[in-house]
Design a protein around this motif. Structure first.
Motif, PDB file in Angstrom:
ATOM      1  N   ARG A  40       0.835  -1.205   0.000  1.00  0.00           N
ATOM      2  CA  ARG A  40       0.000   0.000   0.000  1.00  0.00           C
ATOM      3  C   ARG A  40       0.876   1.264   0.000  1.00  0.00           C
ATOM      4  N   THR A  41       1.894   1.257   0.850  1.00  0.00           N
ATOM      5  CA  THR A  41       2.799   2.401   0.942  1.00  0.00           C
ATOM      6  C   THR A  41       3.513   2.647  -0.380  1.00  0.00           C
ATOM      7  N   ALA A  42       4.054   1.604  -0.979  1.00  0.00           N
ATOM      8  CA  ALA A  42       4.775   1.749  -2.251  1.00  0.00           C
ATOM      9  C   ALA A  42       3.861   2.318  -3.332  1.00  0.00           C
ATOM     10  N   LEU A  43       2.614   1.872  -3.363  1.00  0.00           N
ATOM     11  CA  LEU A  43       1.693   2.343  -4.393  1.00  0.00           C
ATOM     12  C   LEU A  43       1.243   3.779  -4.147  1.00  0.00           C
ATOM     13  N   THR A  44       0.955   4.126  -2.903  1.00  0.00           N
ATOM     14  CA  THR A  44       0.530   5.504  -2.629  1.00  0.00           C
ATOM     15  C   THR A  44       1.691   6.477  -2.847  1.00  0.00           C
ATOM     16  N   GLU A  45       2.899   6.069  -2.488  1.00  0.00           N
ATOM     17  CA  GLU A  45       4.065   6.929  -2.729  1.00  0.00           C
ATOM     18  C   GLU A  45       4.329   7.131  -4.222  1.00  0.00           C
ATOM     19  N   SER A  46       3.827   6.221  -5.044  1.00  0.00           N
ATOM     20  CA  SER A  46       3.972   6.348  -6.500  1.00  0.00           C
ATOM     21  C   SER A  46       2.786   7.065  -7.135  1.00  0.00           C
ATOM     22  N   GLY A  47       1.854   7.539  -6.302  1.00  0.00           N
ATOM     23  CA  GLY A  47       0.761   8.346  -6.820  1.00  0.00           C
ATOM     24  C   GLY A  47      -0.526   7.623  -7.149  1.00  0.00           C
ATOM     25  N   PHE A  48      -0.620   6.358  -6.790  1.00  0.00           N
ATOM     26  CA  PHE A  48      -1.847   5.607  -7.052  1.00  0.00           C
ATOM     27  C   PHE A  48      -2.861   5.852  -5.951  1.00  0.00           C
ATOM     28  N   ALA A  49      -4.143   5.748  -6.309  1.00  0.00           N
ATOM     29  CA  ALA A  49      -5.232   5.908  -5.347  1.00  0.00           C
ATOM     30  C   ALA A  49      -5.714   4.515  -4.946  1.00  0.00           C
ATOM     31  N   LEU A  50      -5.640   4.209  -3.663  1.00  0.00           N
ATOM     32  CA  LEU A  50      -6.089   2.909  -3.194  1.00  0.00           C
ATOM     33  C   LEU A  50      -7.603   2.924  -3.040  1.00  0.00           C
ATOM     34  N   ALA A  51      -8.245   1.855  -3.485  1.00  0.00           N
ATOM     35  CA  ALA A  51      -9.705   1.797  -3.461  1.00  0.00           C
ATOM     36  C   ALA A  51     -10.163   0.348  -3.400  1.00  0.00           C
ATOM     37  N   ASP A  52     -11.418   0.187  -3.041  1.00  0.00           N
ATOM     38  CA  ASP A  52     -12.009  -1.147  -2.971  1.00  0.00           C
ATOM     39  C   ASP A  52     -13.094  -1.371  -4.021  1.00  0.00           C
ATOM     40  N   GLU A  53     -13.426  -0.351  -4.790  1.00  0.00           N
ATOM     41  CA  GLU A  53     -14.437  -0.443  -5.846  1.00  0.00           C
ATOM     42  C   GLU A  53     -13.966   0.358  -7.052  1.00  0.00           C
ATOM     43  N   ASP A  54     -14.515   0.021  -8.212  1.00  0.00           N
ATOM     44  CA  ASP A  54     -14.220   0.762  -9.446  1.00  0.00           C
ATOM     45  C   ASP A  54     -12.719   0.972  -9.643  1.00  0.00           C
ATOM     46  N   VAL A  55     -11.971  -0.127  -9.646  1.00  0.00           N
ATOM     47  CA  VAL A  55     -10.518  -0.053  -9.779  1.00  0.00           C
ATOM     48  C   VAL A  55     -10.082  -0.535 -11.155  1.00  0.00           C
ATOM     49  N   GLU A  56      -8.921  -0.085 -11.568  1.00  0.00           N
ATOM     50  CA  GLU A  56      -8.342  -0.548 -12.830  1.00  0.00           C
ATOM     51  C   GLU A  56      -7.368  -1.707 -12.619  1.00  0.00           C
ATOM     52  N   VAL A  57      -6.839  -1.799 -11.391  1.00  0.00           N
ATOM     53  CA  VAL A  57      -5.814  -2.801 -11.099  1.00  0.00           C
ATOM     54  C   VAL A  57      -6.076  -3.425  -9.732  1.00  0.00           C
ATOM     55  N   VAL A  58      -5.842  -4.737  -9.630  1.00  0.00           N
ATOM     56  CA  VAL A  58      -5.757  -5.427  -8.351  1.00  0.00           C
ATOM     57  C   VAL A  58      -4.311  -5.860  -8.211  1.00  0.00           C
ATOM     58  N   ALA A  59      -3.627  -5.335  -7.213  1.00  0.00           N
ATOM     59  CA  ALA A  59      -2.228  -5.688  -6.963  1.00  0.00           C
ATOM     60  C   ALA A  59      -2.174  -6.609  -5.755  1.00  0.00           C
ATOM     61  N   ALA A  60      -1.545  -7.758  -5.926  1.00  0.00           N
ATOM     62  CA  ALA A  60      -1.515  -8.758  -4.867  1.00  0.00           C
ATOM     63  C   ALA A  60      -0.098  -9.066  -4.417  1.00  0.00           C
ATOM     64  N   SER A  61       0.029  -9.236  -3.111  1.00  0.00           N
ATOM     65  CA  SER A  61       1.277  -9.699  -2.511  1.00  0.00           C
ATOM     66  C   SER A  61       0.887 -10.631  -1.373  1.00  0.00           C
ATOM     67  N   ILE A  62       1.844 -10.992  -0.566  1.00  0.00           N
ATOM     68  CA  ILE A  62       1.513 -11.833   0.579  1.00  0.00           C
ATOM     69  C   ILE A  62       0.570 -11.068   1.506  1.00  0.00           C
ATOM     70  N   ASP A  63      -0.374 -11.774   2.068  1.00  0.00           N
ATOM     71  CA  ASP A  63      -1.323 -11.182   3.003  1.00  0.00           C
ATOM     72  C   ASP A  63      -1.448 -12.141   4.188  1.00  0.00           C
ATOM     73  N   TRP A  64      -0.817 -11.771   5.291  1.00  0.00           N
ATOM     74  CA  TRP A  64      -0.811 -12.651   6.461  1.00  0.00           C
ATOM     75  C   TRP A  64      -2.179 -12.717   7.127  1.00  0.00           C
ATOM     76  N   GLY A  65      -3.071 -11.803   6.781  1.00  0.00           N
ATOM     77  CA  GLY A  65      -4.413 -11.812   7.352  1.00  0.00           C
ATOM     78  C   GLY A  65      -5.465 -12.136   6.308  1.00  0.00           C
ATOM     79  N   VAL A  66      -5.131 -12.995   5.368  1.00  0.00           N
ATOM     80  CA  VAL A  66      -6.044 -13.317   4.277  1.00  0.00           C
ATOM     81  C   VAL A  66      -7.338 -13.932   4.818  1.00  0.00           C
ATOM     82  N   THR A  67      -8.436 -13.508   4.221  1.00  0.00           N
ATOM     83  CA  THR A  67      -9.755 -14.049   4.579  1.00  0.00           C
ATOM     84  C   THR A  67     -10.508 -14.362   3.297  1.00  0.00           C
TER      85      THR A  67
END
Length: 105
Positions: A40-67
């Motif tokens: 999240r930090t790397a993407l926001t520092e690069s100027g991307f807007a984080l969102a949960d709807e109406d997105v152009e990209v889903v970026a995935a990495s390890i998620d220790w709290g996956v549900t």
């Protein structure tokens, strides 16, 4: 290990993903993150807007709290047309699956 490295010289899979996306998408592009805070930090520092709807990209990495809900959200966004980008595959992370693999013949 004895190597002297400045923090700005370290490139993680998240920062590499942010650079890769920045070459392909303009600042402000809406991105859903399936992963940890460092991505999240790397993407926001690069100027991307984080969102949960109406997105152009889903970026995935390890998620220790996956549900299930996190997986469901990401899958639905991808099915609606979002580009899916994974930061990296990590074959060195020990999991039961890795240990139970049948030997190659």
């Amino acid at each position: 290990m004895g190597a002297e490295v400045a923090p700005e010289e370290i490139i993680t899979s998240g920062t590499a993903t942010a650079h890769w996306l920045a070459e392909r998408y303009p600042p402000g592009t809406r991105v859903h993150v399936f992963g940890e805070a460092s991505l999240r930090t790397a993407l926001t520092e690069s100027g991307f807007a984080l969102a949960d709807e109406d997105v152009e990209v889903v970026a995935a990495s390890i998620d220790w709290g996956v549900t299930y809900e996190k997986i469901k959200r990401a899958c639905l966004l991808i099915r609606r047309g979002a580009q899916f980008v994974a930061t990296n595959l990590d074959p060195t992370r020990p999991t039961r699956k890795a240990w139970c693999r049948a030997p190659a013949r």
